[in-house]
Motif scaffolding. Sequence first.
Motif, PDB file in Angstrom:
ATOM      1  N   ILE A 145       0.850  -1.189   0.000  1.00  0.00           N
ATOM      2  CA  ILE A 145       0.000   0.000   0.000  1.00  0.00           C
ATOM      3  C   ILE A 145       0.889   1.243   0.000  1.00  0.00           C
ATOM      4  CG2 ILE A 145      -1.846   1.255   1.184  1.00  0.00           C
ATOM      5  CD1 ILE A 145      -2.684  -1.572   0.379  1.00  0.00           C
ATOM      6  N   VAL A 146       0.649   2.120  -0.971  1.00  0.00           N
ATOM      7  CA  VAL A 146       1.381   3.382  -1.027  1.00  0.00           C
ATOM      8  C   VAL A 146       0.358   4.515  -0.994  1.00  0.00           C
ATOM      9  CG1 VAL A 146       3.350   2.425  -2.286  1.00  0.00           C
ATOM     10  CG2 VAL A 146       1.456   3.422  -3.545  1.00  0.00           C
ATOM     11  N   TYR A 147       0.788   5.677  -0.559  1.00  0.00           N
ATOM     12  CA  TYR A 147      -0.140   6.805  -0.517  1.00  0.00           C
ATOM     13  C   TYR A 147       0.596   8.103  -0.800  1.00  0.00           C
ATOM     14  CZ  TYR A 147       1.606   8.234   4.085  1.00  0.00           C
ATOM     15  OH  TYR A 147       2.397   8.665   5.120  1.00  0.00           O
ATOM     16  N   GLY A 148      -0.185   9.092  -1.121  1.00  0.00           N
ATOM     17  CA  GLY A 148       0.310  10.445  -1.319  1.00  0.00           C
ATOM     18  C   GLY A 148      -0.774  11.409  -0.895  1.00  0.00           C
ATOM     19  N   ARG A 149      -0.402  12.662  -0.776  1.00  0.00           N
ATOM     20  CA  ARG A 149      -1.350  13.649  -0.277  1.00  0.00           C
ATOM     21  C   ARG A 149      -1.769  14.656  -1.346  1.00  0.00           C
ATOM     22  NH1 ARG A 149      -1.646  14.205   5.295  1.00  0.00           N
ATOM     23  NH2 ARG A 149      -3.624  15.157   4.720  1.00  0.00           N
ATOM     24  N   THR A 150      -1.091  14.680  -2.483  1.00  0.00           N
ATOM     25  CA  THR A 150      -1.420  15.661  -3.522  1.00  0.00           C
ATOM     26  C   THR A 150      -1.583  14.974  -4.875  1.00  0.00           C
ATOM     27  OG1 THR A 150       0.867  16.116  -4.172  1.00  0.00           O
ATOM     28  CG2 THR A 150      -0.033  17.412  -2.324  1.00  0.00           C
TER      29      THR A 150
END
Length: 185
Positions: free
Chosen positions: A65-70
């Motif tokens: 699982i990877v994530y980003g905020r923009t």
Amino acid sequence: TMKAYEYDGKPEEEPKEIITKRGHDTIRYLNTANGFDIETSSFRDADDNKRATMYIWMMGIDGQIVYGRTWGEFQWFLAFLKDKYQLGIHKRMIVYVHNLGYEFQFLINHVGISQTFSRTMRHPIKTLIEDGFELRCSFMLSGLSLEKTAEELKVRKQTGLLDYTKLRHSGTPLTEDELKYCEYD
């Protein structure tokens, strides 16, 4: 869970491919399990128009699982994956999105969309973005809510960890519980 720029995949395990033929066209799909989701905050602007903003995106790639905020981080991540796996119009990564119609309304302003198949306006079943990622609506495939889908897959959906009344944006700090909710969602 890791930030998008920390992902390097599993280079020693190059994904196998599934080859399909459509007329004279051959399309190769990476045989990986992938999902995408965003979390948004809704609010009313000064003119009382309903608005929403994405404050976190998550992508599951074959168990990571990877994530980003923009949206900029998302665009960077897609470009990274496209280069890493040499994706394009004839080699694609399938990414399942539960209720693709909702995410689609945000995506149309931030990614290149080259093909979309919809049952009605604003209800896409699948769409090709950045000529290498085929997003498919898992709700349309399963016919089940996200909660029921989680039950069928024996995944425990996290409830009560995210207060949807709180207004968030890409700079709002998220607690470990909030990140956990996003990961499981």
